[in-house]
Design a protein around this motif. Structure first.
Motif, short mmCIF file in Angstrom:
data_model
loop_
_atom_site.label_atom_id
_atom_site.label_comp_id
_atom_site.label_asym_id
_atom_site.label_seq_id
_atom_site.Cartn_x
_atom_site.Cartn_y
_atom_site.Cartn_z
N SER A 35 31.37 20.37 -19.26
CA SER A 35 30.07 21.01 -19.03
C SER A 35 29.28 20.29 -17.94
O SER A 35 28.46 20.91 -17.25
CB SER A 35 29.26 21.04 -20.32
N ALA A 36 29.52 19.00 -17.79
CA ALA A 36 28.85 18.25 -16.73
C ALA A 36 29.40 18.61 -15.35
O ALA A 36 28.74 18.37 -14.34
CB ALA A 36 29.00 16.75 -16.97
N LEU A 37 30.58 19.21 -15.32
CA LEU A 37 31.23 19.54 -14.05
C LEU A 37 31.01 20.98 -13.62
O LEU A 37 31.03 21.28 -12.43
CB LEU A 37 32.74 19.29 -14.16
N THR A 38 30.85 21.88 -14.59
CA THR A 38 30.69 23.30 -14.27
C THR A 38 29.89 24.00 -15.37
O THR A 38 29.93 23.57 -16.52
CB THR A 38 32.05 24.00 -14.09
N ASN A 39 29.23 25.07 -14.99
CA ASN A 39 28.52 25.90 -15.98
C ASN A 39 29.35 27.10 -16.40
O ASN A 39 28.94 27.88 -17.25
CB ASN A 39 27.19 26.39 -15.39
N ASN A 40 30.52 27.27 -15.79
CA ASN A 40 31.38 28.41 -16.06
C ASN A 40 32.06 28.23 -17.41
O ASN A 40 32.98 27.43 -17.55
CB ASN A 40 32.40 28.56 -14.93
N GLN A 41 31.62 29.00 -18.41
CA GLN A 41 32.13 28.85 -19.77
C GLN A 41 33.61 29.22 -19.89
O GLN A 41 34.34 28.64 -20.69
CB GLN A 41 31.30 29.70 -20.75
N GLU A 42 34.07 30.15 -19.08
CA GLU A 42 35.49 30.54 -19.11
C GLU A 42 36.36 29.35 -18.67
O GLU A 42 37.38 29.05 -19.30
CB GLU A 42 35.75 31.74 -18.22
N ILE A 43 35.95 28.67 -17.62
CA ILE A 43 36.69 27.50 -17.14
C ILE A 43 36.67 26.41 -18.21
O ILE A 43 37.71 25.81 -18.51
CB ILE A 43 36.09 26.97 -15.81
N ILE A 44 35.52 26.17 -18.78
CA ILE A 44 35.39 25.14 -19.82
C ILE A 44 36.30 25.45 -21.00
O ILE A 44 37.06 24.60 -21.45
CB ILE A 44 33.92 25.00 -20.27
N GLN A 45 36.26 26.68 -21.49
CA GLN A 45 37.06 27.05 -22.67
C GLN A 45 38.55 27.02 -22.40
O GLN A 45 39.32 26.52 -23.22
CB GLN A 45 36.61 28.41 -23.19
N ARG A 46 38.98 27.53 -21.25
CA ARG A 46 40.42 27.51 -20.92
C ARG A 46 40.93 26.08 -20.84
O ARG A 46 41.98 25.75 -21.37
CB ARG A 46 40.67 28.20 -19.57
N THR A 47 40.17 25.24 -20.14
CA THR A 47 40.58 23.85 -19.95
C THR A 47 40.58 23.11 -21.27
O THR A 47 41.53 22.38 -21.59
CB THR A 47 39.65 23.16 -18.94
N GLU A 48 39.53 23.31 -22.04
CA GLU A 48 39.40 22.65 -23.35
C GLU A 48 40.58 22.99 -24.27
O GLU A 48 41.17 22.10 -24.87
CB GLU A 48 38.10 23.17 -23.99
N ARG A 49 40.92 24.26 -24.34
CA ARG A 49 42.04 24.68 -25.21
C ARG A 49 43.34 24.00 -24.80
O ARG A 49 44.08 23.50 -25.65
CB ARG A 49 42.21 26.20 -25.17
N LEU A 50 43.61 23.97 -23.51
CA LEU A 50 44.86 23.37 -23.04
C LEU A 50 44.88 21.86 -23.30
O LEU A 50 45.89 21.30 -23.70
CB LEU A 50 45.06 23.67 -21.55
N ILE A 51 43.75 21.21 -23.11
CA ILE A 51 43.66 19.77 -23.37
C ILE A 51 43.89 19.49 -24.86
O ILE A 51 44.65 18.60 -25.23
CB ILE A 51 42.31 19.20 -22.91
N LEU A 52 43.24 20.25 -25.73
CA LEU A 52 43.37 20.01 -27.17
C LEU A 52 44.79 20.25 -27.67
O LEU A 52 45.27 19.53 -28.54
CB LEU A 52 42.35 20.85 -27.94
#
Length: 87
Positions: A30-47
């Motif tokens: 969230s500190a890097l982007t406000n784009n929720q789609e990017i955050i959610q896609r990245t988060e899922r793959l990391i987890l």
């Protein structure tokens, strides 16, 4: 994100162990982007990648975040993350 049944700990550079919270990744992204789609896609793959760990060194976790951003072709965000967390 949903809570996982497993417990993951992070070993800090000074050797201290802290409990991993998925909110940590969310906050970093969230500190890097406000784009929720990017955050959610990245988060899922990391987890998903973290699900096989019980303990991870902080630097390794940071590299997983960086590499995942690059893998998803978010190169500018990956560079920003690298500059703030890894350089």
């Amino acid at each position: 994100m949903e809570n996982k049944a497993y417990k993951l700990n992070i070993q800090l550079s000074d050797g201290k162990i802290i409990e991993f919270m998925p909110e940590m990744v969310h906050s970093d992204l969230s500190a890097l982007t406000n784009n929720q789609e990017i955050i959610q896609r990245t988060e899922r793959l990391i987890l998903v990648q973290l699900s096989s760990y019980t303990i991870i060194k902080l630097r390794e976790l940071q590299m997983i975040i960086y590499k995942t951003l690059n893998q998803l072709r978010y190169h500018q965000i990956a560079s920003k993350y690298y500059d703030t967390e890894l350089s």
